[in-house]
Design a protein around this motif. Structure first.
Motif, PDB file in Angstrom:
ATOM      1  N   PHE A  60     -13.366  32.620  38.695  1.00  0.00           N
ATOM      2  CA  PHE A  60     -12.454  33.026  37.634  1.00  0.00           C
ATOM      3  C   PHE A  60     -11.082  33.262  38.268  1.00  0.00           C
ATOM      4  O   PHE A  60     -10.949  34.073  39.186  1.00  0.00           O
ATOM      5  CB  PHE A  60     -12.964  34.286  36.938  1.00  0.00           C
ATOM      6  CG  PHE A  60     -14.269  34.056  36.219  1.00  0.00           C
ATOM      7  CD1 PHE A  60     -14.286  33.639  34.886  1.00  0.00           C
ATOM      8  CD2 PHE A  60     -15.483  34.227  36.878  1.00  0.00           C
ATOM      9  CE1 PHE A  60     -15.486  33.419  34.234  1.00  0.00           C
ATOM     10  CE2 PHE A  60     -16.690  33.990  36.223  1.00  0.00           C
ATOM     11  CZ  PHE A  60     -16.688  33.580  34.899  1.00  0.00           C
ATOM     12  N   ASP A  61     -10.090  32.530  37.756  1.00  0.00           N
ATOM     13  CA  ASP A  61      -8.769  32.510  38.379  1.00  0.00           C
ATOM     14  C   ASP A  61      -7.751  33.263  37.538  1.00  0.00           C
ATOM     15  O   ASP A  61      -7.574  32.978  36.342  1.00  0.00           O
ATOM     16  CB  ASP A  61      -8.311  31.060  38.567  1.00  0.00           C
ATOM     17  CG  ASP A  61      -6.941  30.976  39.208  1.00  0.00           C
ATOM     18  OD1 ASP A  61      -6.852  31.220  40.432  1.00  0.00           O
ATOM     19  OD2 ASP A  61      -5.974  30.679  38.496  1.00  0.00           O
ATOM     20  N   LEU A  62      -7.058  34.194  38.167  1.00  0.00           N
ATOM     21  CA  LEU A  62      -6.041  34.999  37.492  1.00  0.00           C
ATOM     22  C   LEU A  62      -4.766  35.028  38.311  1.00  0.00           C
ATOM     23  O   LEU A  62      -4.687  34.463  39.393  1.00  0.00           O
ATOM     24  CB  LEU A  62      -6.547  36.429  37.274  1.00  0.00           C
ATOM     25  CG  LEU A  62      -7.804  36.562  36.401  1.00  0.00           C
ATOM     26  CD1 LEU A  62      -9.006  36.875  37.265  1.00  0.00           C
ATOM     27  CD2 LEU A  62      -7.619  37.627  35.332  1.00  0.00           C
ATOM     28  N   ALA A  63      -3.755  35.714  37.773  1.00  0.00           N
ATOM     29  CA  ALA A  63      -2.524  36.000  38.491  1.00  0.00           C
ATOM     30  C   ALA A  63      -1.940  37.277  37.915  1.00  0.00           C
ATOM     31  O   ALA A  63      -2.275  37.672  36.789  1.00  0.00           O
ATOM     32  CB  ALA A  63      -1.515  34.858  38.362  1.00  0.00           C
ATOM     33  N   ASN A  64      -1.066  37.918  38.675  1.00  0.00           N
ATOM     34  CA  ASN A  64      -0.507  39.189  38.220  1.00  0.00           C
ATOM     35  C   ASN A  64       0.240  39.062  36.897  1.00  0.00           C
ATOM     36  O   ASN A  64       0.243  39.980  36.081  1.00  0.00           O
ATOM     37  CB  ASN A  64       0.410  39.783  39.290  1.00  0.00           C
ATOM     38  CG  ASN A  64       1.561  38.861  39.677  1.00  0.00           C
ATOM     39  OD1 ASN A  64       1.636  37.701  39.266  1.00  0.00           O
ATOM     40  ND2 ASN A  64       2.456  39.375  40.513  1.00  0.00           N
ATOM     41  N   ASN A  65       0.844  37.879  36.655  1.00  0.00           N
ATOM     42  CA  ASN A  65       1.687  37.727  35.461  1.00  0.00           C
ATOM     43  C   ASN A  65       0.968  37.092  34.277  1.00  0.00           C
ATOM     44  O   ASN A  65       1.595  36.828  33.251  1.00  0.00           O
ATOM     45  CB  ASN A  65       2.929  36.891  35.804  1.00  0.00           C
ATOM     46  CG  ASN A  65       2.584  35.465  36.223  1.00  0.00           C
ATOM     47  OD1 ASN A  65       1.546  35.231  36.832  1.00  0.00           O
ATOM     48  ND2 ASN A  65       3.450  34.516  35.914  1.00  0.00           N
ATOM     49  N   TYR A  66      -0.338  36.840  34.374  1.00  0.00           N
ATOM     50  CA  TYR A  66      -1.038  36.210  33.262  1.00  0.00           C
ATOM     51  C   TYR A  66      -1.191  37.192  32.109  1.00  0.00           C
ATOM     52  O   TYR A  66      -1.500  38.357  32.286  1.00  0.00           O
ATOM     53  CB  TYR A  66      -2.411  35.691  33.701  1.00  0.00           C
ATOM     54  CG  TYR A  66      -2.371  34.458  34.580  1.00  0.00           C
ATOM     55  CD1 TYR A  66      -1.169  33.841  34.926  1.00  0.00           C
ATOM     56  CD2 TYR A  66      -3.544  33.903  35.069  1.00  0.00           C
ATOM     57  CE1 TYR A  66      -1.149  32.720  35.730  1.00  0.00           C
ATOM     58  CE2 TYR A  66      -3.525  32.768  35.883  1.00  0.00           C
ATOM     59  CZ  TYR A  66      -2.331  32.185  36.213  1.00  0.00           C
ATOM     60  OH  TYR A  66      -2.312  31.067  37.015  1.00  0.00           O
ATOM     61  N   GLY A  67      -1.027  36.667  30.918  1.00  0.00           N
ATOM     62  CA  GLY A  67      -1.100  37.470  29.705  1.00  0.00           C
ATOM     63  C   GLY A  67      -0.996  36.553  28.498  1.00  0.00           C
ATOM     64  O   GLY A  67      -1.795  35.603  28.410  1.00  0.00           O
ATOM     65  N   PRO A  68      -0.060  36.806  27.622  1.00  0.00           N
ATOM     66  CA  PRO A  68       0.879  37.923  27.633  1.00  0.00           C
ATOM     67  C   PRO A  68       0.285  39.204  27.041  1.00  0.00           C
ATOM     68  O   PRO A  68      -0.707  39.102  26.348  1.00  0.00           O
ATOM     69  CB  PRO A  68       2.036  37.403  26.750  1.00  0.00           C
ATOM     70  CG  PRO A  68       1.359  36.471  25.789  1.00  0.00           C
ATOM     71  CD  PRO A  68       0.240  35.836  26.551  1.00  0.00           C
ATOM     72  N   PRO A  69       0.915  40.373  27.297  1.00  0.00           N
ATOM     73  CA  PRO A  69       2.003  40.598  28.246  1.00  0.00           C
ATOM     74  C   PRO A  69       1.527  40.487  29.685  1.00  0.00           C
ATOM     75  O   PRO A  69       0.315  40.529  29.941  1.00  0.00           O
ATOM     76  CB  PRO A  69       2.449  42.026  27.913  1.00  0.00           C
ATOM     77  CG  PRO A  69       1.216  42.680  27.391  1.00  0.00           C
ATOM     78  CD  PRO A  69       0.501  41.617  26.613  1.00  0.00           C
ATOM     79  N   PRO A  70       2.449  40.290  30.630  1.00  0.00           N
ATOM     80  CA  PRO A  70       2.056  40.127  32.032  1.00  0.00           C
ATOM     81  C   PRO A  70       1.141  41.257  32.495  1.00  0.00           C
ATOM     82  O   PRO A  70       1.376  42.430  32.202  1.00  0.00           O
ATOM     83  CB  PRO A  70       3.398  40.154  32.772  1.00  0.00           C
ATOM     84  CG  PRO A  70       4.385  39.655  31.761  1.00  0.00           C
ATOM     85  CD  PRO A  70       3.917  40.216  30.452  1.00  0.00           C
TER      86      PRO A  70
END
Length: 334
Positions: A60-70
């Motif tokens: 499962f792939d994420l990032a700090n800015n994924y959202g929205p909101p980030p």
């Protein structure tokens, strides 16, 4: 209701070794870039995550800015972990990234040690984790010495907050230099995450050779060309061509372009696949990438795309025909 994972989940997926490591990732992984943020119903996101796991998706792939909101996609995933997947943590391979804008001031984005390590701490807090399996630098930063950014990644591993490190959106030469620095720091580069699809084959111009040389794997994002390799996009093209209304770029809306996409659909139909399924099969072919990240807005999309895992490989004739069609489509995003 207590969630219990399907017992046959690992029989439904193929796993591929990543570079010169002991890590095996599912051929199809789930990316939480969109449709998993705080603006979406939690139960919809939860249903997609759990269905993916039941189908053998461990990554499962994420990032700090994924959202929205980030940040909210990490919060959503953290809530699913706490509610349903806590007992399965050792079966999961969770990645996150830092590098894009997250907070005001000079330390809220890019690649300084200050930004990367602070961002990782925030990500772990949002997900309720002690560590992630992979921590990526999300984009290169010409304003920060590469040694500083790579040193931050290596520190994340040595501090126990990440098991492996990765790069995303780095070019061939940058990747080569970063991998050398990481190797000297005792933290080899595990994986690169580039954009890659039938519409965007830039990694074939050097990056794949670099990854092979340094022993790193590859996980592609946007393998469906940001939605262009779906019937929904082609239908939209036809509607805009007929009505004269334009929400897509004007250069994208032409009869020739419509015909080319329909030709791809015809190849897929001949193979008993949908166009998205064939696009994933293509990206996972020999000479492609190790794993593809799919997005989803509903469970049915996940179930459809997972069928690409067990599809017949594309024949030499199929590949030649696809190349002939793609040569004239070009990459014109939304």
């Amino acid at each position: 209701m207590t969630y219990i994972a399907q017992e046959n989940r690992y029989e439904q997926m193929k796993y591929r070794q990543i570079g010169r490591s002991g890590v095996k990732l599912p051929a199809v992984s789930l990316g939480l870039w969109q449709n998993f943020g705080g603006d979406k119903p939690f139960e919809d996101s939860r249903a997609m995550i759990l269905r993916a796991f039941d189908l053998g998706v461990t990554h499962f792939d994420l990032a700090n800015n994924y959202g929205p909101p980030p940040g909210s996609a990490e919060e959503t995933f953290g809530n699913v972990l706490k509610k349903d997947l806590a007992s399965y943590r050792d079966e999961l391979f969770i990645s996150t990234k830092a590098g894009f804008y997250m907070w005001p001031g000079p330390y809220g984005e890019w690649g300084s040690r200050k930004n990367l390590l602070a961002s990782l701490d925030r990500s772990l807090q949002r997900m309720g984790l002690d560590y992630v399996d992979v921590f990526y630098h999300h984009r290169p930063d010409s304003g920060t010495p590469l040694e500083e950014s790579m040193g931050a990644l290596a520190h994340a591993v040595k501090s126990g907050k990440a098991l492996y490190v990765g790069l995303s959106n780095y070019g061939p030469e940058e990747t080569k230099q970063a991998a050398a620095i990481l190797k000297n720091l005792g933290t080899p580069l595990l994986v690169h995450q580039p954009m890659y699809s039938m519409l965007n084959r830039w990694i074939e111009n050097g990056l794949q050779d670099v990854l092979a040389d340094v022993g790193a794997g590859s996980v592609a994002f946007c393998p469906l060309g940001r939605g262009q390799l779906t019937g929904k996009y082609i239908d939209k093209l036809e509607t805009e061509f007929k009505t004269g209304l334009r929400t897509l770029k004007p250069e994208a809306v032409s009869q020739e372009r419509i015909n080319k996409f329909r030709a791809l659909e015809a190849i897929a139909k001949r193979r008993d696949q949908t166009l998205p399924q064939m696009a994933l099969t293509w990206a996972l072919r020999e000479g492609g990438v190790d794993s593809v990240l799919i997005g989803a807005s509903r469970v049915g999309q996940i179930e459809e795309n997972m069928q690409a895992v067990h599809a017949e490989p594309l024949s030499a004739a199929d590949l030649q025909e696809i190349d002939h069609v793609m040569h004239k489509i070009g990459d014109i995003p939304w």
